[in-house]
Design an enzyme around this catalytic site. Structure first.
Site, mmCIF file in Angstrom:
data_model
loop_
_atom_site.group_PDB
_atom_site.id
_atom_site.type_symbol
_atom_site.label_atom_id
_atom_site.label_comp_id
_atom_site.label_asym_id
_atom_site.label_seq_id
_atom_site.Cartn_x
_atom_site.Cartn_y
_atom_site.Cartn_z
ATOM 1 N N ILE A 179 -5.992 -3.243 5.912
ATOM 2 C CA ILE A 179 -5.458 -4.549 6.288
ATOM 3 C C ILE A 179 -6.599 -5.478 6.682
ATOM 4 C CG2 ILE A 179 -5.095 -3.896 8.706
ATOM 5 C CD1 ILE A 179 -2.529 -5.584 8.634
ATOM 6 N N CYS A 234 3.120 -16.500 5.264
ATOM 7 C CA CYS A 234 4.561 -16.719 5.356
ATOM 8 C C CYS A 234 4.779 -18.168 5.764
ATOM 9 C CB CYS A 234 5.192 -15.765 6.368
ATOM 10 S SG CYS A 234 6.962 -16.043 6.626
ATOM 11 N N LEU A 245 3.075 -4.730 8.338
ATOM 12 C CA LEU A 245 2.025 -5.084 9.287
ATOM 13 C C LEU A 245 1.571 -6.504 8.977
ATOM 14 C CD1 LEU A 245 -0.222 -1.869 9.421
ATOM 15 C CD2 LEU A 245 1.427 -2.641 11.126
ATOM 16 N N GLU A 300 1.195 -5.162 3.880
ATOM 17 C CA GLU A 300 0.592 -6.212 4.706
ATOM 18 C C GLU A 300 1.181 -7.562 4.295
ATOM 19 O OE1 GLU A 300 -3.702 -8.363 5.617
ATOM 20 O OE2 GLU A 300 -3.479 -7.011 3.902
ATOM 21 N N ILE A 301 1.732 -8.275 5.276
ATOM 22 C CA ILE A 301 2.190 -9.641 5.036
ATOM 23 C C ILE A 301 1.021 -10.575 5.315
ATOM 24 C CG2 ILE A 301 3.743 -11.468 5.833
ATOM 25 C CD1 ILE A 301 5.818 -9.339 6.373
ATOM 26 N N VAL A 302 0.626 -11.338 4.302
ATOM 27 C CA VAL A 302 -0.580 -12.169 4.388
ATOM 28 C C VAL A 302 -0.232 -13.598 4.795
ATOM 29 C CG1 VAL A 302 -2.667 -12.908 3.198
ATOM 30 C CG2 VAL A 302 -1.611 -10.725 2.587
ATOM 31 N N PHE A 350 0.862 -1.183 0.000
ATOM 32 C CA PHE A 350 0.000 0.000 0.000
ATOM 33 C C PHE A 350 0.899 1.235 0.000
ATOM 34 C CE2 PHE A 350 -2.585 -3.315 1.990
ATOM 35 C CZ PHE A 350 -3.772 -3.197 1.299
ATOM 36 N N TYR A 357 16.032 -20.495 6.272
ATOM 37 C CA TYR A 357 15.347 -19.986 5.092
ATOM 38 C C TYR A 357 14.343 -18.886 5.447
ATOM 39 C CZ TYR A 357 17.234 -23.980 2.469
ATOM 40 O OH TYR A 357 18.063 -24.882 1.866
ATOM 41 N N PHE A 383 2.762 1.372 3.998
ATOM 42 C CA PHE A 383 3.026 0.086 4.644
ATOM 43 C C PHE A 383 2.680 -1.049 3.694
ATOM 44 C CE2 PHE A 383 -1.512 0.394 5.449
ATOM 45 C CZ PHE A 383 -1.949 -0.929 5.399
ATOM 46 N N TYR A 402 -7.967 -10.752 11.303
ATOM 47 C CA TYR A 402 -8.049 -12.193 11.532
ATOM 48 C C TYR A 402 -8.397 -12.432 12.993
ATOM 49 C CZ TYR A 402 -5.697 -12.675 7.021
ATOM 50 O OH TYR A 402 -5.373 -12.614 5.694
#
Length: 779
Positions: free
Chosen positions: A586, A523, A555, A519-521, A512, A534, A517, A589
């Site tokens: 964002i 991983c 975030l 957003e990490i969805v 964004f 890794y 920022f 959850y």
């Protein structure tokens, strides 16, 4: 003119009415390509011609509407009944010289008859009665471009160039008659070759220098931008000139590219009614090969001739680093096996892969030879003596002499002197094994994503499917449909970890930029490849990718199993991004914890553990050197067995031989609130001083080019205020060290006769006066 570029336009039997041969040029200078050796750097004529046309267009567009109708009538076919074939109104009493748009003229009479067909001016402009001012102004812009090109056709001596000018002239003339937009109709449209020159140069930087720390890599990026800018404003030699210089070259291929360059890049610089493209974005390796040798020679020759005019901070960059950069690039331009021109080596295209590190086995030595002045720990070659001013420069508390650092670095950078660290050792970094595998080419990292605009790449689609499988297996509580939708969503990208051609992990994210920022969805790393570092190396690559794109905040919502991992990667529950920035953007959850990470653009994250390891090695070597100087071994202290509770530090046998020195007798305030209040008062006095103005805020790159290449540890009063507010200064020494750093940096960068240098001396004297008054040091 060219089989590959056929511009279809209606033929025009006569020159446009109202324009006569010998009309004053609107700005022909600069458009005619410069002969080899005569130009090429950045056509000043181009800028001048373009500016003159822009002024004339502004003047014409500000004219009254009748005057505009008269101007357009000259280029409008007659609409009178009887199928009149007149293609432009001609005045009964033409002026002796062509009318100029900046001159006042008599009132326009729409009933004035045409000298050619006898119909009135109004009969020629009836189609313009209900046309908006915006459309009228657009057509007037094309009119001036037509007049300009007509002048160019008559002044141009080169037959190939003249023919292109005339073709474009007819195209614009037809656009006025049909009130349409001028569009070049060709068998091929831009881009003409992939990857483009810009893409190839970016690939070259990635291929050769992606493993370097950010500071050194930034220098390389500046050189690359400089080179691309030169190409965009380079004047190509005409096909006839090239035939004389290179008789055996592919004349037809060069002529086609020259035609395209004129139509899409060069002429539109002046005639803005034509669509304009950057040379580096629509041409590729073929054009670059045809101009590189001549361009390199002329650029370097010009740099040598004008070296005295170059600003000091740019002189080393242009005279030393730029020639070596061009030499390395030249090898890749003319090499038949260079990977930077491969279609699979995509570095930045939307929906394509972006190799963050190519796994090339070359070391940094090639670049250290290129830029020896910016190796970490060095500002000059060790063999060069320190300048006299350097010897007089006051040292900051805690600094280690540079000659000692250089001496130790010489042993650290020698591979034979570096002890091998076992990957299973407790002292090895988490990502060390992964970094070694990447250097050996075992693993690769690519940023990929789906695209609705480009033709699907089979390999990328296979990797996306692999990522969907990894996320589904490692995140069983997440619905498969949801994972699939986000992985294949064009707005999301994924940093993928590839091993032996298959996906073993990745980080899915959405950027964004407007909110500052990402957003990490998702991983995840597949289970049988975990505990190898890794995950850490993935996150480090993601951080560097975002620093490159100037997004400095992450975030993510982490469940109870992922919180530990994100904490190790620098995430915390203390969110730096204002809530108003991310609310509504964002995804929420249930049962997860929002965590954030703020990136530091000065940290090379993928090499950070290596830097820390080197720092530890330096400290270890320094300790060993000091220990070697201490010959005597003292017995242990026995006074505590006799009931003594406390002794002065200086009374410990051998303590002074280690280099320890007693602290000055100034009082150290133990009460944090009292220390904060005292330091705040001193800082306010310093900021209010009449000589504090140069140090109030961080130095701007635009005001002091090259500053951050000279000054490794910048400091300013604004930063000190923020540190004080956050209770960073737990001792007076920290506060004094930062303040001293301001003065030292100023004297290091500026000459003694400068105003800044004098301000630093006066403010430093005032600062120590206030420190003494507060009782923090001896008077």
């Amino acid at each position: 003119y060219s089989e590959k570029l056929k511009i279809r336009m209606s033929a025009m039997s006569d020159p446009p009415a109202g324009i006569q041969q010998g009309s004053p040029a609107i700005g022909a200078a600069g458009l005619v390509p410069a002969a080899p050796g005569a130009g090429g750097t950045e056509g000043s004529g181009a800028a001048g011609g373009s500016a003159r046309i822009a002024v004339k267009k502004a003047q014409l567009r500000s004219s009254p509407r009748p005057k505009k109708l008269e101007k357009l009538g000259v280029y409008s076919s007659c609409k009178a009944e009887g199928a009149c074939k007149c293609n432009g109104w001609k005045s009964q009493n033409p002026p002796p010289t062509p009318p100029r748009t900046d001159q006042q003229s008599s009132a326009v009479n729409l009933q004035e008859p045409c000298r050619s067909c006898s119909h009135t001016l109004g009969d020629h402009v009836t189609h313009l009665e209900n046309v908006s001012e915006e459309e009228m102004n657009r057509l007037l812009g094309i009119v001036l471009d037509v007049e300009y090109l007509y002048t160019c056709v008559h002044k141009e001596e080169d037959a190939d160039t003249k023919q292109v000018y005339f073709s474009l002239f007819k195209l614009l003339r037809k656009s006025i008659l049909q009130m349409g937009k001028p569009m070049l109709e060709a068998q091929e449209s831009p881009p003409f070759e992939k990857p483009s020159i810009e893409q190839g140069v970016n690939n070259f930087v990635q291929y050769k220098f992606s493993h370097l720390p950010s500071k050194e890599r930034q220098t390389i990026m500046e050189l690359a931008k400089m080179f691309l800018n030169q190409i965009n404003y380079w004047q190509l030699e005409t096909p006839s000139q090239r035939r004389q210089r290179v008789p055996n070259d592919d004349a037809a291929g060069y002529k086609a590219n020259y035609t395209r360059w004129l139509c899409y890049c060069n002429v539109p610089q002046f005639c803005d009614s034509l669509p304009r493209y950057e040379t580096t974005q629509i041409f590729g390796r073929t054009l670059l090969r045809s101009v590189f040798t001549v361009m390199r020679k002329q650029l370097l020759e010009q740099a040598r001739q004008e070296k005295d005019k170059l600003p000091p901070e740019k002189r080393t960059l242009i005279l030393t680093h730029f020639p070596k950069f061009l030499s390395m690039l030249e090898e890749e331009v003319y090499s038949h096996s260079s990977p930077i021109w491969s279609q699979d080596f995509l570095a930045g295209a939307s929906g394509g892969q972006i190799p963050i590190h190519t796994g090339v086995k070359e070391t940094c030595y090639e670049y250290f030879l290129l830029c020896p002045c910016i190796i970490v720990g060095e500002k000059r070659k060790p063999s060069e003596p320190l300048p006299h001013e350097e010897n007089k420069r006051p040292r900051v508390v805690g600094d280690i002499p540079m000659d000692l650092i250089n001496e130790v670095m010489a042993t650290i950078t020698d591979p034979a002197a570096i002890p091998e660290t076992s990957l299973l050792s407790a002292h090895s970094a988490r990502d060390e094994a992964a970094r070694l595998e990447e250097r050996r080419g075992v693993i690769e990292f690519h940023v990929i994503g789906n695209s609705l605009n480009q033709k699907p790449n089979k390999r990328i689609l296979m990797w996306l499917v692999g990522l969907q499988n990894v996320f589904s297996h490692q995140l069983p509580r997440m619905p498969k449909e949801y994972i699939t939708r986000l992985v294949f969503d064009p707005k999301h990208k994924t940093l993928s970890l590839i091993k032996d051609g298959r996906v073993i992990g990745g980080i899915c994210f959405r950027m964004f930029p407007s909110q500052g920022f990402t957003e990490i969805v998702f991983c995840a790393v597949t289970s049988n490849e975990q505990v190898k570092g890794y995950g850490t190396h993935l996150m480090n690559h993601l951080k560097e990718y975002h620093i490159k794109h100037e997004i400095l905040n992450f975030l993510t919502y982490a469940d109870e199993y992922a919180i530990g991992y994100f904490k190790k990667q620098g995430f915390s529950k203390d969110i730096k991004v204002p809530k108003a920035k991310y609310v509504g953007y964002i995804k929420d959850y249930e049962g997860a914890t929002l965590m954030g990470c703020e990136l530091n653009p000065s940290i090379p994250y993928t090499e950070f553990s290596v830097i820390i390891k080197k720092q530890k090695e330096i400290i270890k070597k320094l300790i060993e050197r000091k220990q070697a100087q201490i010959r005597k071994v003292y017995p242990g202290l026995s006074c505590f067995k006799e009931g003594v509770r406390q002794i002065p530090i200086e009374s410990i046998p051998g303590i002074r031989e280690t280099g320890w020195k007693p602290v000055g007798k100034g009082k150290e305030l133990k009460d944090p609130d009292q220390l904060y209040s005292t330091l705040k008062t001193i800082l306010q006095h310093v900021k209010s001083h009449q000589n504090a103005w140069p140090f109030m805020e961080p130095v701007k790159k635009t005001e002091a080019p090259g500053y951050y290449q000279v000054i490794r540890f910048p400091m300013d009063l604004k930063t000190m205020s923020e540190r004080l507010k956050s209770r960073y200064y737990t001792t007076r020494k920290l506060f004094m060290a930062d303040m001293q750093r301001i003065f030292t940096n100023c004297r290091e960068y500026n000459p003694p006769e400068s105003e800044y240098y004098k301000c630093a001396n006066l403010l430093e004297k005032f600062f120590y006066t206030k420190i003494k008054e507060a009782g923090l040091i001896e008077k």
